[in-house]
Design an enzyme around this catalytic site. Structure first.
Site, PDB file in Angstrom:
ATOM      1  N   GLU A   1      22.725 -15.277 -23.496  1.00 18.12           N
ATOM      2  CA  GLU A   1      23.176 -15.407 -24.703  1.00 18.12           C
ATOM      3  C   GLU A   1      23.957 -16.098 -24.468  1.00 18.12           C
ATOM      4  O   GLU A   1      25.965 -15.523 -24.847  1.00 18.12           O
ATOM      5  CB  GLU A   1      22.983 -13.726 -25.060  1.00 18.12           C
ATOM      6  CG  GLU A   1      22.195 -12.955 -25.629  1.00 18.12           C
ATOM      7  CD  GLU A   1      21.734 -11.843 -26.298  1.00 18.12           C
ATOM      8  OE1 GLU A   1      22.644 -11.943 -26.712  1.00 18.12           O
ATOM      9  OE2 GLU A   1      21.600 -11.209 -26.456  1.00 18.12           O
TER      10      GLU A   1
HETATM   11  C1  FAD Z   1      16.219 -15.614 -17.645  1.00 15.61           C
HETATM   12  C2  FAD Z   1      15.980 -15.826 -19.349  1.00 15.61           C
HETATM   13  C3  FAD Z   1      16.170 -15.658 -20.020  1.00 15.61           C
HETATM   14  C4  FAD Z   1      16.475 -16.388 -21.875  1.00 15.61           C
HETATM   15  N1  FAD Z   1      16.235 -15.176 -22.825  1.00 15.61           N
HETATM   16  C5  FAD Z   1      16.240 -16.322 -24.589  1.00 15.61           C
HETATM   17  C6  FAD Z   1      15.796 -15.629 -24.995  1.00 15.61           C
HETATM   18  O1  FAD Z   1      15.271 -15.070 -24.915  1.00 15.61           O
HETATM   19  N2  FAD Z   1      16.435 -16.364 -26.198  1.00 15.61           N
HETATM   20  C7  FAD Z   1      16.502 -17.667 -25.887  1.00 15.61           C
HETATM   21  O2  FAD Z   1      17.367 -18.358 -27.158  1.00 15.61           O
HETATM   22  N3  FAD Z   1      17.662 -18.372 -24.971  1.00 15.61           N
HETATM   23  C8  FAD Z   1      16.891 -17.666 -23.643  1.00 15.61           C
HETATM   24  N4  FAD Z   1      17.187 -17.990 -22.473  1.00 15.61           N
HETATM   25  C9  FAD Z   1      18.268 -19.228 -22.968  1.00 15.61           C
HETATM   26  C10 FAD Z   1      19.366 -18.726 -22.231  1.00 15.61           C
HETATM   27  O3  FAD Z   1      20.750 -18.371 -22.931  1.00 15.61           O
HETATM   28  C11 FAD Z   1      20.296 -20.477 -22.025  1.00 15.61           C
HETATM   29  O4  FAD Z   1      19.880 -20.406 -20.141  1.00 15.61           O
HETATM   30  C12 FAD Z   1      21.627 -21.104 -21.862  1.00 15.61           C
HETATM   31  O5  FAD Z   1      22.507 -20.726 -22.943  1.00 15.61           O
HETATM   32  C13 FAD Z   1      21.857 -21.453 -21.347  1.00 15.61           C
HETATM   33  O6  FAD Z   1      21.630 -22.470 -21.842  1.00 15.61           O
HETATM   34  P1  FAD Z   1      21.736 -24.308 -20.305  1.00 15.61           P
HETATM   35  O7  FAD Z   1      20.180 -23.184 -19.339  1.00 15.61           O
HETATM   36  O8  FAD Z   1      20.305 -24.774 -20.818  1.00 15.61           O
HETATM   37  O9  FAD Z   1      21.927 -24.173 -19.296  1.00 15.61           O
HETATM   38  P2  FAD Z   1      23.059 -25.660 -20.181  1.00 15.61           P
HETATM   39  O10 FAD Z   1      23.506 -25.644 -21.382  1.00 15.61           O
HETATM   40  O11 FAD Z   1      22.289 -27.041 -19.296  1.00 15.61           O
HETATM   41  O12 FAD Z   1      24.185 -25.400 -18.961  1.00 15.61           O
HETATM   42  C14 FAD Z   1      24.259 -25.927 -17.684  1.00 15.61           C
HETATM   43  C15 FAD Z   1      25.407 -25.750 -17.176  1.00 15.61           C
HETATM   44  O13 FAD Z   1      27.147 -26.087 -17.925  1.00 15.61           O
HETATM   45  C16 FAD Z   1      27.831 -25.955 -18.199  1.00 15.61           C
HETATM   46  N5  FAD Z   1      28.466 -25.938 -20.202  1.00 15.61           N
HETATM   47  C17 FAD Z   1      27.333 -26.221 -20.623  1.00 15.61           C
HETATM   48  N6  FAD Z   1      28.180 -26.929 -21.770  1.00 15.61           N
HETATM   49  C18 FAD Z   1      29.397 -26.771 -21.217  1.00 15.61           C
HETATM   50  C19 FAD Z   1      30.899 -27.111 -22.179  1.00 15.61           C
HETATM   51  N7  FAD Z   1      30.950 -28.127 -23.143  1.00 15.61           N
HETATM   52  N8  FAD Z   1      32.210 -26.701 -21.497  1.00 15.61           N
HETATM   53  C20 FAD Z   1      31.498 -26.661 -20.532  1.00 15.61           C
HETATM   54  N9  FAD Z   1      30.565 -25.792 -19.058  1.00 15.61           N
HETATM   55  C21 FAD Z   1      28.986 -26.317 -20.071  1.00 15.61           C
HETATM   56  C22 FAD Z   1      26.642 -24.514 -19.049  1.00 15.61           C
HETATM   57  O14 FAD Z   1      27.793 -23.613 -18.944  1.00 15.61           O
HETATM   58  C23 FAD Z   1      26.406 -23.665 -17.188  1.00 15.61           C
HETATM   59  O15 FAD Z   1      26.846 -24.191 -16.066  1.00 15.61           O
HETATM   60  C24 FAD Z   1      17.277 -17.217 -21.515  1.00 15.61           C
HETATM   61  C25 FAD Z   1      17.365 -17.674 -20.456  1.00 15.61           C
HETATM   62  C26 FAD Z   1      17.343 -17.183 -18.846  1.00 15.61           C
HETATM   63  C27 FAD Z   1      16.818 -17.985 -17.925  1.00 15.61           C
END
Ligand code: FAD
Length: 413
Positions: free
Chosen positions: A368
């Site tokens: 989230e």
């Molecule tokens: C167990 C689990 C359940 C989930 N459930 C849902 C769900 O029900 N529905 C849904 O839609 N999604 C869901 N998600 C997805 C979740 O919301 C995303 O994993 C999350 O938003 C982060 O996206 P990402 O994993 O692609 O990380 P990325 O966006 O690739 O980020 C990787 C790292 O870079 C950092 N980062 C990225 N952009 C920036 C920036 N501009 N400035 C500084 N730091 C940055 C992030 O904070 C993180 O530390 C779930 C994920 C998991 C693991």
């Protein structure tokens, strides 16, 4: 001056909290470790919550709910999460998945779907994230294209919590790739729609009893009646409005996780003896427990304020929701980590449930919206507000900035 908001707990909200506690004691505490090991969902607890009407707490009365708001939701989620953080999220995702319909749906959409959710007859999921679009939700690739009266949804979503249990999936798709502000639309997908399927169940570090899936939309065909709000281009707005209201739920999950870990650690400290006395007698253990308790209580207060503000439709819920999510989830990870420390070597084992709290807590800082993203949201809002602090012009005049060579402060974020 900042406006202040009252946090008043209604009789009904307190009764929901009590009921959640009963279900937690009866179905979650005795079963949470088994479900974690088997990666199986606690259907008993979910059915008990459904039978008690708890899936209608955040749903308006005219659509079959009890209208006890985000604060009612937060109180229940805290109690569930205290006993089993994984069940806390599985429950809260029903709010996350149904909120796009509540905030943006047409009357017909609300009348068709919300009573089913409120009665526990339809579980929900929220499908926004994709393999290559997590924090950057603007980078979605799932497509919705229209021919005649029919929309066709194509593509894959990643990490859909409750995906394999859900009957209603709110799915966000690109419907106008050329547009910047109206690129995305949200659709209501039913699990029985041809073309919808589950590709993979994720193998996770924590919250193992909750199914998190890759979901596939392989030419799912729907009409305008499934387009949330009945008009294309509103999806990004609806997703942001949803997250403002759902983040207090994640934050409440974090408070419950911290409270559960703290109770376990305190109890263990009063039982475990070393050097001829219980470890609770050592000042360094006492200091850890005292810090854990302060942090948990501060997080709880912030979550209640945030939930009450969401229910009172306060302006700028976005900032306080980001604060509550970020602060409470950082607290949960810190408290769960320190609780493991109090358990010593036993904390590292799966003999006691404390290792599960540690594993379950980490995801709170990621989903989230990661806590980096929450900090960005908070800072952007602070910077915007700074442009309205006219009364500070006499304290920090523009000339002062210019004399130090700094750019005048703008709200261009
Ligand atoms: C167990 C689990 C359940 C989930 N459930 C849902 C769900 O029900 N529905 C849904 O839609 N999604 C869901 N998600 C997805 C979740 O919301 C995303 O994993 C999350 O938003 C982060 O996206 P990402 O994993 O692609 O990380 P990325 O966006 O690739 O980020 C990787 C790292 O870079 C950092 N980062 C990225 N952009 C920036 C920036 N501009 N400035 C500084 N730091 C940055 C992030 O904070 C993180 O530390 C779930 C994920 C998991 C693991």
């Amino acid at each position: 001056m900042n406006p202040l908001y009252n946090v008043n707990f209604s009789e009904a909200q307190l009764a929901w909290r009590e009921k959640a506690h009963e279900i937690a004691v009866k179905y979650l505490l005795p079963q949470s470790m088994q479900h974690d090991k088997a990666e199986s969902f606690n259907e008993d607890a979910f059915q008990a919550a459904a039978d008690a009407g708890m899936l209608g707490v955040w749903i308006p009365k005219e659509y079959g709910g009890s209208d006890d708001g985000i604060l009612g939701l937060a109180l229940m989620v805290e109690e569930f999460s205290k006993a089993d953080p994984a069940f806390g999220v599985a429950f809260a995702v029903n709010a996350l998945g149904s909120l796009p319909i509540i905030v943006g749906g047409t009357h017909e959409q609300k009348a068709k779907y919300l009573p089913l959710v409120a009665q526990g007859k339809a579980a929900c999921a929220f499908a926004l994230s994709e393999k290559f679009a997590g924090s950057d939700a603007g980078g979605l690739s799932v497509r919705g294209t229209k021919e005649g009266d029919t929309w066709t949804i194509c593509g894959e979503k990643k990490w859909t919590t409750n995906g394999s249990r859900a009957n209603i999936i709110t799915c966000f798709a690109v419907t106008d790739p050329e547009s910047r502000s109206r690129r995305i639309s949200a659709f209501i997908i039913e699990d029985t729609d041809p073309g919808f399927s589950i590709k993979k169940l994720e193998d996770k570090m924590g919250i193992r009893s909750v199914p998190v899936c890759e979901t596939v939309f392989d030419g799912v065909k729907v009409g305008d009646d499934r387009l949330i709000g009945g008009k294309p281009g509103l999806g990004f707005k609806h997703s942001m409005m949803t997250l403002d209201l759902a983040r207090p739920g994640v934050a409440a999950q974090a408070v419950g996780t911290a409270a559960g870990a703290l109770e376990l650690a305190t109890t263990y400290a009063t039982r475990r003896k070393q050097f001829g006395q219980t470890i609770a007698g050592f000042q360094m253990i006492q200091a850890m427990l005292a810090d854990m308790a302060q942090q948990t209580e501060a997080a709880r207060t912030l979550v209640h304020t945030c939930a009450a503000m969401a229910d009172q439709r306060a302006p700028n819920v976005t900032k306080i929701a980001a604060m509550a999510k970020c602060f409470a989830t950082d607290v949960a990870v810190k408290v769960a980590t320190d609780a493991v420390q109090v358990f010593g070597g036993y904390g590292f084992m799966e003999d006691y449930p404390i290792a599960k709290y540690y594993r379950d807590s980490k995801i709170l800082q990621i989903y989230e919206g990661t806590n980096q993203v929450q900090r960005m949201v908070i800072a952007r809002n602070l910077i915007k507000e700074a442009s309205r602090h006219d009364y500070l012009n006499s304290v920090i005049p523009t000339e002062t900035q210019e004399s130090y060579g700094a750019e005048p402060v703008t709200a261009n974020v």
